[in-house]
Every structure is written in structure tokens, then in C-alpha cells.
Design an enzyme around this catalytic site. Sequence first.
Site, PDB file in Angstrom:
ATOM      1  N   CYS A  47       0.816  -1.210   0.000  1.00 25.24           N
ATOM      2  CA  CYS A  47       0.000   0.000   0.000  1.00 25.24           C
ATOM      3  C   CYS A  47       0.855   1.268   0.000  1.00 25.24           C
ATOM      4  CB  CYS A  47      -0.987   0.003   1.160  1.00 25.24           C
ATOM      5  SG  CYS A  47      -0.340  -0.575   2.721  1.00 25.24           S
TER       6      CYS A  47
ATOM      7  N   HIS B  69      -3.015   6.571   3.362  1.00 25.58           N
ATOM      8  CA  HIS B  69      -1.561   6.715   3.381  1.00 25.58           C
ATOM      9  C   HIS B  69      -1.200   8.044   2.749  1.00 25.58           C
ATOM     10  CE1 HIS B  69      -0.914   2.910   4.975  1.00 25.58           C
ATOM     11  NE2 HIS B  69      -0.201   2.339   4.042  1.00 25.58           N
TER      12      HIS B  69
HETATM   13  N1  LIG Z   1      -4.793  -3.197   4.983  1.00 20.68           N
HETATM   14  C1  LIG Z   1      -4.156  -2.644   3.953  1.00 20.68           C
HETATM   15  O1  LIG Z   1      -4.127  -1.403   3.805  1.00 20.68           O
HETATM   16  C2  LIG Z   1      -3.454  -3.519   2.953  1.00 20.68           C
HETATM   17  C3  LIG Z   1      -2.892  -2.916   1.812  1.00 20.68           C
HETATM   18  C4  LIG Z   1      -2.196  -3.705   0.887  1.00 20.68           C
HETATM   19  C5  LIG Z   1      -2.092  -5.064   1.083  1.00 20.68           C
HETATM   20  N2  LIG Z   1      -2.656  -5.619   2.196  1.00 20.68           N
HETATM   21  C6  LIG Z   1      -2.536  -7.061   2.357  1.00 20.68           C
HETATM   22  O2  LIG Z   1      -3.846  -7.604   2.228  1.00 20.68           O
HETATM   23  C7  LIG Z   1      -3.952  -8.790   3.033  1.00 20.68           C
HETATM   24  C8  LIG Z   1      -5.186  -8.652   3.938  1.00 20.68           C
HETATM   25  O3  LIG Z   1      -4.999  -7.543   4.803  1.00 20.68           O
HETATM   26  P1  LIG Z   1      -6.145  -6.982   5.751  1.00 20.68           P
HETATM   27  O4  LIG Z   1      -5.651  -5.640   6.148  1.00 20.68           O
HETATM   28  O5  LIG Z   1      -7.479  -7.111   5.136  1.00 20.68           O
HETATM   29  O6  LIG Z   1      -6.019  -7.972   7.016  1.00 20.68           O
HETATM   30  P2  LIG Z   1      -7.149  -8.372   8.096  1.00 20.68           P
HETATM   31  O7  LIG Z   1      -8.098  -7.270   8.318  1.00 20.68           O
HETATM   32  O8  LIG Z   1      -6.387  -8.913   9.245  1.00 20.68           O
HETATM   33  O9  LIG Z   1      -7.924  -9.576   7.367  1.00 20.68           O
HETATM   34  C9  LIG Z   1      -7.287 -10.825   7.152  1.00 20.68           C
HETATM   35  C10 LIG Z   1      -8.197 -11.728   6.335  1.00 20.68           C
HETATM   36  O10 LIG Z   1      -7.505 -12.959   6.105  1.00 20.68           O
HETATM   37  C11 LIG Z   1      -8.329 -14.017   6.579  1.00 20.68           C
HETATM   38  N3  LIG Z   1      -7.528 -15.113   7.112  1.00 20.68           N
HETATM   39  C12 LIG Z   1      -6.656 -15.053   8.152  1.00 20.68           C
HETATM   40  N4  LIG Z   1      -6.142 -16.288   8.371  1.00 20.68           N
HETATM   41  C13 LIG Z   1      -6.713 -17.115   7.444  1.00 20.68           C
HETATM   42  C14 LIG Z   1      -6.596 -18.496   7.167  1.00 20.68           C
HETATM   43  N5  LIG Z   1      -5.754 -19.284   7.859  1.00 20.68           N
HETATM   44  N6  LIG Z   1      -7.329 -19.003   6.166  1.00 20.68           N
HETATM   45  C15 LIG Z   1      -8.150 -18.224   5.462  1.00 20.68           C
HETATM   46  N7  LIG Z   1      -8.311 -16.907   5.675  1.00 20.68           N
HETATM   47  C16 LIG Z   1      -7.582 -16.367   6.671  1.00 20.68           C
HETATM   48  C17 LIG Z   1      -9.173 -13.397   7.658  1.00 20.68           C
HETATM   49  O11 LIG Z   1     -10.320 -14.206   7.859  1.00 20.68           O
HETATM   50  P3  LIG Z   1     -11.005 -14.309   9.345  1.00 20.68           P
HETATM   51  O12 LIG Z   1     -11.814 -13.035   9.462  1.00 20.68           O
HETATM   52  O13 LIG Z   1     -11.812 -15.527   9.223  1.00 20.68           O
HETATM   53  O14 LIG Z   1      -9.865 -14.378  10.328  1.00 20.68           O
HETATM   54  C18 LIG Z   1      -9.502 -12.053   7.013  1.00 20.68           C
HETATM   55  O15 LIG Z   1     -10.501 -12.203   6.056  1.00 20.68           O
HETATM   56  C19 LIG Z   1      -2.628  -8.903   3.794  1.00 20.68           C
HETATM   57  O16 LIG Z   1      -1.759  -9.773   3.095  1.00 20.68           O
HETATM   58  C20 LIG Z   1      -2.075  -7.502   3.728  1.00 20.68           C
HETATM   59  O17 LIG Z   1      -0.659  -7.484   3.794  1.00 20.68           O
HETATM   60  C21 LIG Z   1      -3.336  -4.875   3.114  1.00 20.68           C
END
Ligand SMILES: NC(=O)c1ccc[n+]([C@@H]2O[C@H](COP(=O)([O-])OP(=O)(O)OC[C@H]3O[C@@H](n4cnc5c(N)ncnc54)[C@H](OP(=O)(O)O)[C@@H]3O)[C@@H](O)[C@H]2O)c1
Lengths: 353, 353
Positions: B132, B257
Site C-alpha cells: 500500500c 496513506h
Molecule cells: N490493509 C491494507 O491497507 C493492505 C494494503 C495492501 C495489502 N494488504 C494485504 O492484504 C492482506 C489482507 O490484509 P487486511 O488488512 O485485510 O487484514 P485483516 O483485516 O487482518 O484480514 C485478514 C483476512 O484474512 C483471513 N484469514 C486469516 N487467516 C486465514 C486463514 N488461515 N485461512 C483463510 N483466511 C484467513 C481473515 O479471515 P477471518 O476473518 O476468518 O480471520 C480475514 O478475512 C494482507 O496480506 C495484507 O498485507 C493490506
Amino acid sequence: MTSRRPTLAVVGATGAVGAVLLQALTHHADVWGEIRLLASPRSAGRKLAVRGEECEVLALGEEALTGVDLALFLVPDAVAAQWAPIAAAKGAVVVDTSTAFRADPDVPLVVPEINPHAVRIRPRGIVASPGCSTLALIVAVGALHAEFGLTELVVTAQQAASAAGGAGTEALRRQLALVAGSELGTHPGDVRRAVGDHTGPFPGPLALNVLPWSGVPAADGWSSEELGIREETRRILDLPGLRVAATCVRVPVVTGHSASVHARFERPVTVARAHEILATSPGVVLYDDPATGDFPTPADVAGTDPTWVGRVRRSMDDERALEFFVCGDNLRKGAALNAVQIAERIAGEAARS
Amino acid sequence: MTSRRPTLAVVGATGAVGAVLLQALTHHADVWGEIRLLASPRSAGRKLAVRGEECEVLALGEEALTGVDLALFLVPDAVAAQWAPIAAAKGAVVVDTSTAFRADPDVPLVVPEINPHAVRIRPRGIVASPGCSTLALIVAVGALHAEFGLTELVVTAQQAASAAGGAGTEALRRQLALVAGSELGTHPGDVRRAVGDHTGPFPGPLALNVLPWSGVPAADGWSSEELGIREETRRILDLPGLRVAATCVRVPVVTGHSASVHARFERPVTVARAHEILATSPGVVLYDDPATGDFPTPADVAGTDPTWVGRVRRSMDDERALEFFVCGDNLRKGAALNAVQIAERIAGEAARS
Ligand SMILES: NC(=O)c1ccc[n+]([C@@H]2O[C@H](COP(=O)([O-])OP(=O)(O)OC[C@H]3O[C@@H](n4cnc5c(N)ncnc54)[C@H](OP(=O)(O)O)[C@@H]3O)[C@@H](O)[C@H]2O)c1
Ligand SMILES: NC(=O)c1ccc[n+]([C@@H]2O[C@H](COP(=O)([O-])OP(=O)(O)OC[C@H]3O[C@@H](n4cnc5c(N)ncnc54)[C@H](OP(=O)(O)O)[C@@H]3O)[C@@H](O)[C@H]2O)c1
């Protein structure tokens, strides 16, 4: 100045910098005779503590400045511009923290760790203290410059609310009360609507935000604060050709400026040598082991005197460039402490003469 | 992929990025057949709305991935590293937002405004979306590069709490509740004590603070996030020798950001020409008149799609260098939107073939 203990006037004693300055006077070795507290007529009659004694605030005026040996000015620019020359004409040496005289070639711009000698040549009887963003980084940058020879700075300064005075702190606190406990911060303008006209001295909402602007418009899209870092750094380091590109952003921090610094030097640098220099420079604390959580943050260093430095890295593409992160209290080294250090140096000089 | 409407799997539909992605699917032109929502077994059975319909969340597993044409992965790195290759082996094209594949030479790293062609060559059946912080600046930087030829970037990225997922947002909100209405923020460590162990995913208190660290330790004092900006920018712009020095700091902003950018080019630049380029580049909004209060801020642009650019200045010492300030929603262009744009492009390509 005579060899009796000098009379000190604190002009702006009731402000954000004034409060911290009175603490410094209380805790430092006492070199002063009478200490006189001045502010606007609004504050006349208020009582403030200094050196453990209650002291009544006087209204700034010709009379209150009579018999003063050294006057610390901690007031808005326009008040300093008007009254500092009057105090000087009445025989006081003035140390001013406003922007009014920082660019005046007849007024030395002093950081005691770096250019203490400059304090002695003061044709107007006035000595200026730099801006708080310059002061957040200059002691660390100056120490590295002495070893490696600085050629370029690219700086992003993150400024705290209290750098806009008591009104800045108050506005941030009010705004935080308006947004805390809410779901605000994910829809366009929702924070702006919640904050409404409680922006205080800032050009927009500061809570849950970053404002890429402080100061007033200067040339070509730059702000006065950004050009201030450039001009002040050049003057203090006596490097009139130094390349400087600064960006000032305001962050929702009460007190504590920080800056991310990219510094390029004449000679190759190493992190090990930079660490040695920073660890042994007066006024600097090296705090640099991110793997164990050691890096300075504004909230942790607020209320302390030194310039804290961490996150020292050498550029991966340039053996002459270092990145690092500095933090310091904008009210202490950024204003009151630097002014007191200058004043104590002048008092010492007078006592020895 | 066949010419029937493709089946889409959203893996991580319950997360912070997932929530924004479901909104995007609802509001964009609908090119999908079945949409399947997947998450951890903890969320199986939950119902989420997409395209105006309730949809039951399934647990990620071989079965749930069967028959999927395109899988959007919005899950932690380790989950993506394990399951994206499985989804690809079962015939899906995977678009992954984690860090797991961003440096893999057999996985294209795609920003549709800049290197859309790269999406077609995907030996592993996986396409990566950048981090991001890279996405906050790359569309604007790429547009300027196309005209002036980029040679160097010095970047300070101010990262929002929600970039650390739902846990990040929650931690910041809890911390703000602990400090709002207090006099905290001027004594060393007072914020740290008030926040206690409610630091959530951050390495210290974020409320009333700036944390000069995100990601994990990488080489020589750099963080993984900082080196990510460097490596990803080089890959996306196809400039393997680009000089990049990035600093990532976390700020108490929920979503949005921002970055202060110093960009140096092969050819001389002017603010006027930079304005023209930015004002006409897809995905960029120029908002640059600080004298009238026009500059982008994170809180104002959260919830919007574009990259916002303001504070464009030419270096006073270098006719080849520009400073500017960019803002973007880390959950939208920073993750969900970029992933959806890639997915729609792949779906369009399949429909045409
Ligand atoms: N947040 C940002 O600004 C951003 C920007 C760029 C990239 N990213 C990337 O995008 C990805 C998601 O980020 P996020 O911010 O959305 O994180 P988050 O809010 O912590 O959400 C994580 C997601 O992954 C799922 N998950 C976790 N463990 C799992 C498993 N073992 N099997 C299947 N699903 C699982 C969770 O499901 P449950 O709800 O069931 O736990 C939830 O849907 C990450 O790789 C992050 O680095 C994020
Ligand atoms: N805050 C910082 O971090 C910082 C850092 C570096 C430099 N500075 C500079 O330090 C100076 C003081 O800043 P501050 O933050 O302390 O501001 P502040 O909190 O607003 O205090 C202003 C002070 O000036 C006094 N004052 C205002 N108008 C006056 C007048 N007409 N006559 C006499 N006194 C008057 C006020 O007295 P009343 O209470 O009676 O109004 C008060 O004592 C400014 O020039 C500022 O640029 C500040």
C-alpha cells in the site's frame, strides 16, 4: 552588562514556550539576579512560579523593560519585531525565539552546540534562536557535518500541535475529544465534518489526519516553515550553498517534533562511524536498535532536553548518504531550552568580562 | 478461463481489505458469474453482502477453490504463500495482495495505470499487487517518470493504522479513547503508560505519536516496508538501477496513506508541466493550491479511489528535482481497488480470447 547578577526579563512568560522556560530557569544552575515576567496586558497581575517563588506578571512596555540586562522574547512575530529593538535600545541583550530576526544578517542565529561563537557578534543587540523544526534536526546534522561534510538535505519534518502555541494544543485536544470513540476516519471528509470549525490555528482537521502545510505561503509553492529550515540550516552551519529540500507536515501529536532526514556528504559514510559520532555528541542521544523496539518517538521524548536519533541507515545506492530519524521536544530544545542556553552563555560571557 | 462469466473467489472476504473489495464489486460494472466468499474456518457461515445479495462465507480449502476462475487473495502472507499456489494449480488465476509473491520474478507485479501489459505473463498463474505504500505514490510517480525520466526517489511514507488490518484500526481507536480528554503528551512516556499493552499490531503507542517503524527488520537497519517500496518501485517502473531511499512511519490516522516525495529526473522539470501531467493522468487528482487551503490530506481522501497529489514544488537547488505530497486510501488503491482492476483486466482478456 555589569558583573552583578544580571536582571532577566521573560517576555511571553504566559505562553507555551514561556511555561517550559520557567521550568528550565527553575531547574538550571541559577545565574540570574531579578527575574521579571512579562506578557500582554491581558495577563498583567497573574502570578507564575519561577525558582520556587511566585512572581507577578507585568504588561510588556517601556517601563517593564527598564533596567533589564537580558530579555528572552517568547512572543508572536509582530510583537517581537516591535519590542525587541526597543528592549535592545534600552540596553538589554535580546534573545528572540520568533521568526522576526532569523534572516537578519545583523542578528546571529545561534545553536550553542554548533555555532556558540556567533553569539558574540550582535550589532543590533539581538540574538535569534532558530525555528523548532530546524532545532529538531540541526544538532544531529551538525555533528555529522563536522565529520563528513554535508552537501545536501532532504527532510520531512513532522510537527507537533504545540508548535502552534497553546492554541495548537487546545485545538488538537478538542478535536480528539470529538473523534474519539467514533467510527470516523474512513469516509471522505467525515473527520472534517466532525471537527467543524474547531480547527484552531491549523488549516484543516488535525485529529486522525496529517496536514501537509504549516506557516504561511512563501515563494513557488513552498511554505515559510520549509524555507525556514533551508535558510536557517545554511546560516547555522555556515554553508550558503547547501542543497536543502524540506517538507513540513503537521501530525496529531501534542509535543515532540520529528523528522525523517536524508543527508548527503562529501565523504563516504558508515553507519558504525555515524553511530559513534551521534553517541558522543553533546545534546544528542542515540537510540537505534529497531529489532528490539529502540527508536525515538515524539511521545516518548516530549519533556526531555536532547535530540534523539534512531533509524540510522546508509543509502543502498550511495555510500555518501545517510537516512535517519530525529525527535526532540519543540518547546524545549525547539525553543525554551535553546534560548536559555544562549542566555546563559551571554550571562557567563558578561560575568567573565 | 472460458467465455462464460468467470467465477470469482474472494479469499479473506472478512478482513479490512475484503470489506472494501466487496464494496468495489458491488459498485463496479458486474463482469462476474458466481462470487464465492472465503475466509478462515472461524468465519465460515457468516453472511456478507456483495452485489446487493447476502452471501455465506466458506472456509478456505481445496473444495472451496474448485471451479474458481479467478481468486483474489486478501489474507496474511503465510496463508497466501500456502494457498495461492494451490488455487493456481486448480486452474484459477490468482491476484494476491500480500507480500508473499511481490519479489518473485515469475510473478508479475502490476499497477494497471502503469504496467498493464505485465499481467499477461504469469508463469505461476499468480499476479501480485504491490504494497500500500508503493501504491500510494506509484501512479503519480509513474506519470512523471513517463515524461521526465526518473533517476532517484527519497520518500517518507506516513502509514495509516488500517494498513495493519482490522487489528490496526481497532488498536488505534482503543488508544484514542484512552488518551482523549487527558492532558497527556508532554511528559516523557506518559502516552506509553496510558496506552499500556493496548499497542495492538504496532511496536509502541500510536495515539498522539509517530512510530518510525513498520514491517519486520530487513538488511542493515532497513524495514521490510522500506525495502518493499524500493524493490516494488524498481520492478513496476522497470528501472532496476533506480536510486530509492524510503522511510516508513506510522501515524495516528485510521485510513489514508500519505507520502512526502523527493523525485529526481533525467530532464529538467517545471511545476507547470508537472501540474499538466498530474491533472491529466488516469487515477490521479491534482489538488494543489495551498494558499487557498487546497492540498490533499489522508482523512479527506479516505474512501476515495484516486491518488491525490498536492504541494508540487521544484527544488530550489536542482532543476531536475520535484517535491510533492501524495495521499491515497490504503484499502482502496492501496489494496482492494488495485486487485479488482487487475482482476477485471484478466477477466476482460479472457472474455476477448
Ligand atoms: N490493509 C491494507 O491497507 C493492505 C494494503 C495492501 C495489502 N494488504 C494485504 O492484504 C492482506 C489482507 O490484509 P487486511 O488488512 O485485510 O487484514 P485483516 O483485516 O487482518 O484480514 C485478514 C483476512 O484474512 C483471513 N484469514 C486469516 N487467516 C486465514 C486463514 N488461515 N485461512 C483463510 N483466511 C484467513 C481473515 O479471515 P477471518 O476473518 O476468518 O480471520 C480475514 O478475512 C494482507 O496480506 C495484507 O498485507 C493490506
Ligand atoms: N511553540 C513552539 O514549539 C515554538 C518553538 C520555537 C519558537 N516558537 C516561537 O516562540 C514564540 C512564542 O510561542 P508560543 O508557542 O509560546 O506561543 P503562545 O503559547 O501563543 O504564547 C504567546 C505569548 O506571547 C504573549 N503575547 C502575545 N501578544 C502579546 C503582546 N501584544 N504583548 C506582550 N506579550 C504578548 C502571550 O501573552 P498572553 O498570555 O498575555 O496573551 C504569551 O505569553 C513565537 O514567536 C513562536 O514562533 C515557538
